[in-house]
Design an enzyme around this catalytic site. Structure first.
Site, PDB file in Angstrom:
ATOM      1  CD  GLU A 195      -1.477   7.520  -6.970  1.00  0.00           C
ATOM      2  OE1 GLU A 195      -2.659   7.820  -6.756  1.00  0.00           O
ATOM      3  OE2 GLU A 195      -1.058   7.118  -8.072  1.00  0.00           O
TER       4      GLU A 195
ATOM      5  CG  LEU B 255      -9.204   3.441  -1.003  1.00  0.00           C
ATOM      6  CD1 LEU B 255     -10.665   3.007  -0.951  1.00  0.00           C
ATOM      7  CD2 LEU B 255      -9.105   4.791  -1.674  1.00  0.00           C
TER       8      LEU B 255
ATOM      9  CG  HIS C  51      -5.949  -2.629 -12.543  1.00  0.00           C
ATOM     10  ND1 HIS C  51      -6.763  -3.610 -13.057  1.00  0.00           N
ATOM     11  CD2 HIS C  51      -6.235  -2.557 -11.225  1.00  0.00           C
ATOM     12  CE1 HIS C  51      -7.511  -4.095 -12.071  1.00  0.00           C
ATOM     13  NE2 HIS C  51      -7.209  -3.475 -10.950  1.00  0.00           N
TER      14      HIS C  51
ATOM     15  CB  SER D  68     -13.843  -4.412  -9.833  1.00  0.00           C
ATOM     16  OG  SER D  68     -13.349  -5.094  -8.708  1.00  0.00           O
TER      17      SER D  68
ATOM     18  CB  ALA E 236      -3.493  11.739   1.726  1.00  0.00           C
ATOM     19  N   GLY E 237      -5.182  14.359   1.770  1.00  0.00           N
ATOM     20  CA  GLY E 237      -5.202  15.809   1.998  1.00  0.00           C
ATOM     21  C   GLY E 237      -6.370  16.254   2.869  1.00  0.00           C
TER      22      GLY E 237
ATOM     23  CG  HIS F  19      -5.079   1.371 -11.212  1.00  0.00           C
ATOM     24  ND1 HIS F  19      -6.260   2.050 -11.309  1.00  0.00           N
ATOM     25  CD2 HIS F  19      -5.115   0.725 -10.030  1.00  0.00           C
ATOM     26  CE1 HIS F  19      -6.977   1.821 -10.224  1.00  0.00           C
ATOM     27  NE2 HIS F  19      -6.306   1.040  -9.418  1.00  0.00           N
TER      28      HIS F  19
ATOM     29  NE  ARG G 172      -4.723  -4.631  -8.694  1.00  0.00           N
ATOM     30  CZ  ARG G 172      -5.133  -3.582  -7.996  1.00  0.00           C
ATOM     31  NH1 ARG G 172      -4.345  -2.547  -7.847  1.00  0.00           N
ATOM     32  NH2 ARG G 172      -6.322  -3.572  -7.450  1.00  0.00           N
TER      33      ARG G 172
ATOM     34  N   GLY H  15      -3.953  19.567  -2.153  1.00  0.00           N
ATOM     35  CA  GLY H  15      -4.667  18.353  -2.541  1.00  0.00           C
ATOM     36  C   GLY H  15      -5.675  17.989  -1.474  1.00  0.00           C
TER      37      GLY H  15
END
Lengths: 164, 669, 224
Positions: free
Chosen positions: B455, B471, B268, B286, B46-47, B431, B339, B42
């Site tokens: 994630e 993020l 979401h 958003s 992160a990857g 989401h 949410r 990935g």
């Protein structure tokens, strides 16, 4: 709406390739172009014909993976949108739509409408980076002010790179 | 705590754990790092960040992604921003406050020590990204700008228009490509991990399928890092990318990695509703829109029906015939409830028959009041005391356009409706998934040598993730956690030498993968993969979605098992194995989603409480709010794959200890 | 890539040279036009004096060599880039709707350029060669009588027609090229680029129009 599709079929990079003509029926104007391609593919699978291969991923207009050359235009007739954000309401009932892969020596066809765009990665490898290693003690992010105008312009530049 | 789970949380006060731990992790000398191979699966935030950072340190890295380039990973689609405890706005932010907000926002189902570390490294992420050239929004003085986000009282979110994920990913991607150019990272694009190879109880490699040629390849390494994202596509329709899948994580689960909290999924509230049966994907709008939009449905069933049938326009409905249900139910927070609460309330109204589009699954998000309010302000400022309604509307429209113009434009492209004139229609959509592979403090799973980041792991968001935290977590794991913590495992491997791919474990895993792909092709049934995925998604959405109950979950398990059986019997995949064949790739992914779905139902069934994104209808207060059961359920559910059946998984519990945060009930009334 | 192929070889370097030489040639057009206007507004002697000055004044001579070099480099790079561009797409699109993305002039720069080059060659043979190496008579002031040669040429319908068509081609070339040179050099700005574009187009129409009108004037007017 009912449409006639002229789609480039090419088994692999070595294959010659040619256009094939398909008909799709009852396409909703609210569908995206790729969803229309999904309908075609489900129809082809039912007929025992291998589905059309095309690149796509996020389907929300940001990842840049969907390509396609539609009716002689990159991403089709709409402006400022990727193919996944092109909706069928931009076409008329009875239209014939031609769909081709990108044609460039740098982007060899992988299969059907899918091309190899790794050349763009090599452009970045040639120097499209800032030589900073991961460090936990870099200067504070606010140490160097950057003009708002420049920062905003940089967003657009990155968007352009992202879409390739 | 189960004996099989050791969370390896360092001793000491929470604010010193990470510093002390970093100081005691065994080091691997630069000369020895060159002899150690690491696989990263990935290339999202992160990857990419992990692969680049490990390569900079000197490890030999092999990175894999199924897309045609690492820069396509779905991190690119993140809109809102990234949190960091910089306190640039001088509004009282601190590491502790970010830590506290995140634990509370997660409804007290995350691990304190991990969340505190996340808050500690958050500031370094911003410094790192800026040094790499990532552009963030700036004010006219040239300094970094911040905005506020859902569920917190400070402005700590750094952003780049509505494309923060894209900017951050291009930063991590360029760091990765720099290492590719140096030969420190070998990049395998259009490759998908189809199995994990475990040798002597340690993760020592993967089987990857080259998606262009269809060949199965063996890749060995001393450690494997999974950064393969979440599993939201188990719902079929989600805001995830089409290719996002659980296969890498699921295969690791079947090889011994425990799967934690699979039922914690985030829905979401503001997405563009489904328009028809052939829809493939949902698009997020958003969360910031709820600052100015008012959410409503018709107050009477007749009006709702008339609107659905197109006999009545929403703008024709007078105020008194509208039900602003969030403002009615939650007077204190109104349209700005978190949410999970907003999503459930929308579902409740639509289930009761008040939904407004053709499918009956949409509610209005109306900006007319905001337009008139802003318009009046502007008129006052300009001294237009006799302004007509049309003039005020025009002035207000301009203000709304300057705040949300790009989102309104996106909405209009997709729906062909002008949201300045007629209210937007929105509906909740899947989401993000808080659940994922269980990891200890070092981000190592229950398989030694298998690390999980972003994630794909479970650790930081508990039962509900706050906006702009995903993020932050992805980059924290990749830039600042893994480069240290892999040492805990790799320090013992300096004498191992390279791992041979001729080991029987590799041969077995490859043969199993081959048989599996051939199985899909041999079924020669009558139903395309897509149809199975759609049917699976409907089961999961209806019964393991926003609200769950025991009977529904039990039924879901039955239905999923039946669907799985039908899938293997009746799936129709054309073409061959050794060619570019996206249908075959999809069959492999959907097969894993069908197993995961059962585990999700099992997890939801076991968790007899409501918390965050997990709402069990049996556990609600009289007025329909979530009821947490801290006495019994303040633990992480870590599932072990047993008896070769996802439905017979064994539950292990990691008790959650809260020394620094007091558990209270969330209320928004 | 650029460093390996030096200052001339890479496509990017070639684009820069195209832009710089193009802009230089544009300034030359202005000077040339001013001289030509003497045909309309001055006497034959004025024009001949101007021609004599242009071929003898040392600084102008130096600039003229720069000019010849620019024309050669502009043409050579233009042809090389056009060839490279064609080679980059060995398989053509089945359907190509070029107008959707770029104007006609922009898509036909190479064609327009080659036609303009052809014109320059003919033009230089007609006047430049005769001026330097031909046997021209002298006017009352003792200057070579280029004026008589020029008006005689323009009184031939075919020559004037060719001249006018060539100016049309040059006009389209500049219609795109003027603004494109700024774009290539990276001199773009949200406020100023539209102005550059307008100036470029106005320049193309005015300068090429004026050039074309002079032979037409000679052809039609019985007094010259």
């Amino acid at each position: 709406m009912n449409l006639t599709l002229k789609i480039w079929r090419q088994k692999n990079a070595q294959d010659q390739g040619s256009f094939a003509t398909y008909a799709v029926r009852d396409i909703s104007p609210d569908m995206s172009f790729l969803e229309m391609m999904d309908v075609l593919n489900e129809q082809l699978i039912a007929q025992g014909v291998e589905p059309v291969v095309f690149d796509h991923d996020c389907r929300e207009g940001i990842c840049g993976m969907c390509s396609m050359f539609i009716n002689g235009e990159a991403h089709g007739p709409d402006r400022g949108v990727t193919t996944c954000q092109l909706h069928m309401r931009k076409f008329k009932d009875g239209d014939t739509i031609t769909v081709e892969p990108w044609r460039a020596k740098a982007f060899p066809v992988v299969r059907d409408l899918m091309v190899d765009r790794s050349a763009f990665d090599r452009v970045i490898q040639a120097g499209g980076y800032i030589s900073v290693n991961t460090m936990g003690n870099l200067p504070d992010a606010n140490a160097t002010p950057i003009e708002k105008h420049d920062a905003d312009a940089a967003f657009d530049a990155a968007t352009c790179i992202g879409c390739r | 705590m189960s004996s099989k789970l050791n969370s390896r949380i360092p001793e000491g006060p929470i604010s010193e754990k990470w510093t002390k731990h970093k100081g005691t992790i065994p080091l691997v000398s630069p000369a020895n790092k060159r002899r150690i191979d690491v696989i990263v699966v990935g290339t999202g935030l992160a990857g990419s960040s992990a692969a680049a950072s490990l390569a900079e340190l000197g490890y030999n890295v092999k990175a894999f992604c199924f897309q045609d380039s690492p820069r396509r990973a779905h991190s690119i689609a993140a809109q809102g921003g990234i949190n960091a405890a910089k306190n640039y706005q001088n509004d009282g932010d601190s590491v502790f406050r970010l830590f506290y907000d995140t634990v509370k926002g997660g409804d007290y189902r995350s691990r304190e020590a991990n969340v505190h570390r996340l808050a500690e490294v958050s500031a370094s992420i911003i410094d790192q990204c800026v040094a790499q050239g990532v552009p963030f929004a700036r004010d006219y003085g040239g300094l970094l700008d911040n905005r506020s986000f859902g569920g917190v009282q400070v402005s700590r979110t750094f952003y780049a228009k509505g494309q923060t994920g894209q900017q951050l990913l291009l930063g991590a991607y360029s760091a990765l490509e720099r290492q590719v150019a140096k030969g420190r990272v070998k990049m395998y694009a259009r490759h998908e991990m189809v199995d994990l190879v475990v040798v002597d109880g340690k993760a020592r490699g993967i089987i990857a399928r080259n998606l262009v040629t269809g060949e199965l390849e063996r890749h060995s390494a001393h450690a494997v890092i999974l950064a393969s994202g979440g599993y939201g596509n188990v719902f079929y329709l989600s805001t995830n990318a089409m290719g996002s899948n659980v296969t890498a994580a699921w295969k690791a689960h079947k090889k011994g990695a425990f799967f934690a909290n699979p039922c914690f999924t985030q829905i979401h509230p503001t997405c563009i509703p489904v328009s028809g049966e052939s829809q493939s994907k949902l698009t997020l709008m958003s969360e910031s829109l709820r600052n100015d939009g008012r959410i409503w449905v018709p107050a009477s069933l007749e009006d709702a029906k008339a609107i659905r049938e197109g006999r009545l326009k929403p703008t024709d409905l007078p105020e008194e015939k509208r039900d602003y249900y969030l403002e009615r139910r939650y007077p204190a927070f109104g349209n700005l409830v978190p949410r999970d609460v907003a999503s459930r309330a929308a579902k409740e109204r639509c289930d009761a028959g008040y939904g407004v589009n053709k499918t009956g699954e949409a509610v209005y998000l109306d900006f007319s009041a905001a337009i008139m309010r802003y318009g009046q302000e502007q008129a006052n400022l300009k001294g237009m005391h006799q302004a007509s309604e049309a003039e005020i509307r025009a002035l207000g429209t301009k203000v709304v356009e300057s705040k949300y113009g790009n989102l309104f434009q996106m909405y209009e492209k997709i729906t062909d409706e002008n949201p300045y004139v007629t209210p937007m229609k929105i509906y909740p959509a899947v989401h993000y998934t808080m659940g994922g592979l269980w990891v200890d403090y070092n981000l190592m799973s229950t398989v030694p040598g298998l690390f999980v980041a972003g994630e794909a792991n479970f650790s930081d968001h508990g039962a509900n993730r706050l906006g702009a935290s995903a993020l932050m977590q992805g980059l924290a794991d990749g830039y600042f956690v893994l480069p240290y913590t892999v040492g805990t495992f790799l320090a013992d491997d300096i004498r191992t030498g390279s791992i041979s791919t001729d080991l029987p474990e590799f041969a077995e895993a490859e043969a199993a993968a081959k048989a599996r792909f051939e199985g899909f092709l041999k079924a020669k049934g009558s139903t395309p993969v897509e149809v199975f995925h759609r049917r699976l998604g409907k089961i999961v959405w209806d019964k393991i979605g926003m609200a769950r109950n025991e009977a529904g979950l039990k039924q879901a398990i039955e239905e999923i098992r039946a669907l799985r059986e039908e899938f293997y019997r009746d799936v129709k995949v054309l073409g061959g194995m050794y060619e570019m064949n996206p249908e075959l790739d999809k069959a492999n992914r959907v097969a894993d989603f069908m197993e995961l779905a059962e585990l999700m139902a099992l997890d939801a069934l076991t968790r007899n409480e409501s918390c965050g994104g997990h709402f069990r209808e049996e556990y609600q207060s009289e007025d329909g709010e979530a009821l947490r059961q801290d006495e019994e359920f303040a633990f992480v559910s870590a599932w072990e794959f047993t008896d070769n059946d996802p439905g017979k998984a064994t539950l292990h519990k990691e008790d959650l200890v809260f020394d620094n945060v007091k558990l209270v009930t969330r209320s928004y009334k | 890539m650029a460093s390996q192929r030096g200052l001339f070889g890479s496509s990017l370097a070639r684009k820069y040279w195209m832009a710089l030489t193009g802009l230089f040639l544009i300034t030359f057009l202005v000077v040339h036009l001013l001289g030509n206007l003497a045909i309309v507004f001055g006497t034959g002697e004025d024009f001949n004096a101007y021609a004599a000055f242009m071929t003898s004044f040392p600084p102008i001579k130096i600039v003229s060599y720069l000019l010849y070099a620019s024309i050669v480099l502009h043409a050579a790079d233009g042809i090389a880039l056009a060839r490279q561009n064609r080679a980059a797409r060995p398989v053509a699109y089945g359907t190509y709707h070029g107008a959707a993305n770029a104007g006609w002039a922009s898509r036909n720069m190479a064609l327009l350029g080659i036609f303009t080059l052809l014109f320059i060659l003919v033009h230089m043979k007609s006047f430049w060669y005769e001026m330097h190496f031909g046997s021209l008579g002298l006017d009352a002031n003792g200057n070579k009588d280029l004026f008589t040669l020029t008006t005689a040429a323009f009184e031939q319908v075919w020559y004037t027609a060719f001249y006018v068509v060539a100016m049309l081609a040059l006009g389209f070339h500049l219609w795109h090229g003027f603004q494109s040179a700024f774009q290539t050099m990276g001199w773009t700005h949200p406020t100023y680029t539209p102005i550059v574009q307008f100036v470029g187009r106005a320049f193309a129409v005015a300068v090429c129009g004026a050039f074309a009108l002079i032979p037409l004037y000679v052809l039609i007017s019985p007094n010259v």
